[in-house]
Design a protein around this motif. Structure first.
Motif, PDB file in Angstrom:
ATOM      1  N   PHE A   1      13.109  61.397  36.059  1.00 42.55           N
ATOM      2  CA  PHE A   1      14.188  61.726  36.981  1.00 42.55           C
ATOM      3  C   PHE A   1      15.411  62.081  36.154  1.00 42.55           C
ATOM      4  O   PHE A   1      15.550  61.639  35.020  1.00 42.55           O
ATOM      5  CB  PHE A   1      14.517  60.539  37.891  1.00 42.55           C
ATOM      6  N   THR A   2      16.309  62.825  36.746  1.00 41.33           N
ATOM      7  CA  THR A   2      17.570  63.110  36.075  1.00 41.33           C
ATOM      8  C   THR A   2      18.598  62.051  36.477  1.00 41.33           C
ATOM      9  O   THR A   2      18.437  61.361  37.498  1.00 41.33           O
ATOM     10  CB  THR A   2      18.117  64.495  36.454  1.00 41.33           C
TER      11      THR A   2
ATOM     12  N   TYR B   1      21.359  62.751  37.689  1.00 43.40           N
ATOM     13  CA  TYR B   1      21.854  63.249  38.973  1.00 43.40           C
ATOM     14  C   TYR B   1      20.984  62.723  40.121  1.00 43.40           C
ATOM     15  O   TYR B   1      21.503  62.281  41.145  1.00 43.40           O
ATOM     16  CB  TYR B   1      21.887  64.777  38.970  1.00 43.40           C
ATOM     17  N   ASP B   2      19.647  62.776  39.955  1.00 44.02           N
ATOM     18  CA  ASP B   2      18.737  62.285  40.997  1.00 44.02           C
ATOM     19  C   ASP B   2      19.042  60.830  41.337  1.00 44.02           C
ATOM     20  O   ASP B   2      19.150  60.459  42.511  1.00 44.02           O
ATOM     21  CB  ASP B   2      17.274  62.363  40.536  1.00 44.02           C
TER      22      ASP B   2
ATOM     23  N   ASN C   1      22.588  60.355  43.000  1.00 44.76           N
ATOM     24  CA  ASN C   1      22.855  61.027  44.270  1.00 44.76           C
ATOM     25  C   ASN C   1      21.756  60.898  45.312  1.00 44.76           C
ATOM     26  O   ASN C   1      21.983  61.240  46.474  1.00 44.76           O
ATOM     27  CB  ASN C   1      23.148  62.514  44.011  1.00 44.76           C
ATOM     28  N   ASP C   2      20.576  60.435  44.915  1.00 43.13           N
ATOM     29  CA  ASP C   2      19.486  60.297  45.875  1.00 43.13           C
ATOM     30  C   ASP C   2      18.541  59.172  45.447  1.00 43.13           C
ATOM     31  O   ASP C   2      17.341  59.385  45.261  1.00 43.13           O
ATOM     32  CB  ASP C   2      18.730  61.630  46.008  1.00 43.13           C
TER      33      ASP C   2
ATOM     34  N   SER D   1      15.184  58.597  47.395  1.00 44.12           N
ATOM     35  CA  SER D   1      14.055  59.475  47.061  1.00 44.12           C
ATOM     36  C   SER D   1      13.423  59.086  45.724  1.00 44.12           C
ATOM     37  O   SER D   1      12.204  59.145  45.569  1.00 44.12           O
ATOM     38  CB  SER D   1      14.494  60.936  47.006  1.00 44.12           C
ATOM     39  N   VAL D   2      14.251  58.694  44.772  1.00 41.08           N
ATOM     40  CA  VAL D   2      13.736  58.246  43.479  1.00 41.08           C
ATOM     41  C   VAL D   2      12.846  57.024  43.669  1.00 41.08           C
ATOM     42  O   VAL D   2      11.721  56.964  43.154  1.00 41.08           O
ATOM     43  CB  VAL D   2      14.903  57.935  42.507  1.00 41.08           C
TER      44      VAL D   2
ATOM     45  N   ARG E   1       9.498  57.933  45.230  1.00 41.52           N
ATOM     46  CA  ARG E   1       8.564  58.525  44.244  1.00 41.52           C
ATOM     47  C   ARG E   1       8.003  57.475  43.294  1.00 41.52           C
ATOM     48  O   ARG E   1       6.831  57.528  42.927  1.00 41.52           O
ATOM     49  CB  ARG E   1       9.238  59.634  43.456  1.00 41.52           C
TER      50      ARG E   1
END
Length: 132
Positions: free
Chosen positions: A90-91, A93-94, A97-98, A101-102, A105
């Motif tokens: 993941f980044t 940013y991921d 900001n989310d 969702s991380v 996954r």
């Protein structure tokens, strides 16, 4: 294990990035699906961000500098996967900001393979789905 990789991992644990800290707060202490995650762990010749030995799962958080190291990261991932571990990335940013969702996954990746799960009922080859 030599002292150098362990000391390097210790130093990384003391200086988590903001994204690593956010994800660590969600994973630590078996808070996430009762799975034991460790952070900044020496593994092979690398230090991985998050490791769940039980599910053979490694979670990596990549900052902007990883764009420059894409080839290295690819080789590293292949070597780790060759040893039977799954790597998901993941980044920053991921994560920042989310996170939801991380985590979704990660949960999907942490599901044990179907072959290792016992069937909840015996399989029958005759009269499948039909009443007696």
């Amino acid at each position: 294990m030599t002292r150098e990789p362990r000391q390097f991992a210790r130093n990384l644990r003391k200086t988590l990035t903001s994204a690593e800290d956010v994800l660590w707060q969600a994973l630590r202490g078996r808070r996430f699906h009762r799975l034991k995650f460790r952070r900044q762990v020496p593994f092979l010749n690398y230090t991985v961000d998050f490791l769940c030995v039980e599910r053979k799962l490694i979670v990596e958080i990549d900052g902007k500098q990883h764009e420059w190291y894409a080839e290295y990261d690819s080789r590293r991932t292949k070597e780790i996967e060759h040893h039977g571990f799954k790597v998901i990335r993941f980044t920053n940013y991921d994560v920042m900001n989310d996170l939801e969702s991380v985590l979704l996954r990660i949960a999907e990746a942490a599901v044990p393979p179907a072959a290792s799960l016992p069937h909840p009922w015996p399989l029958s080859h005759s009269g499948e789905g039909k009443g007696a």
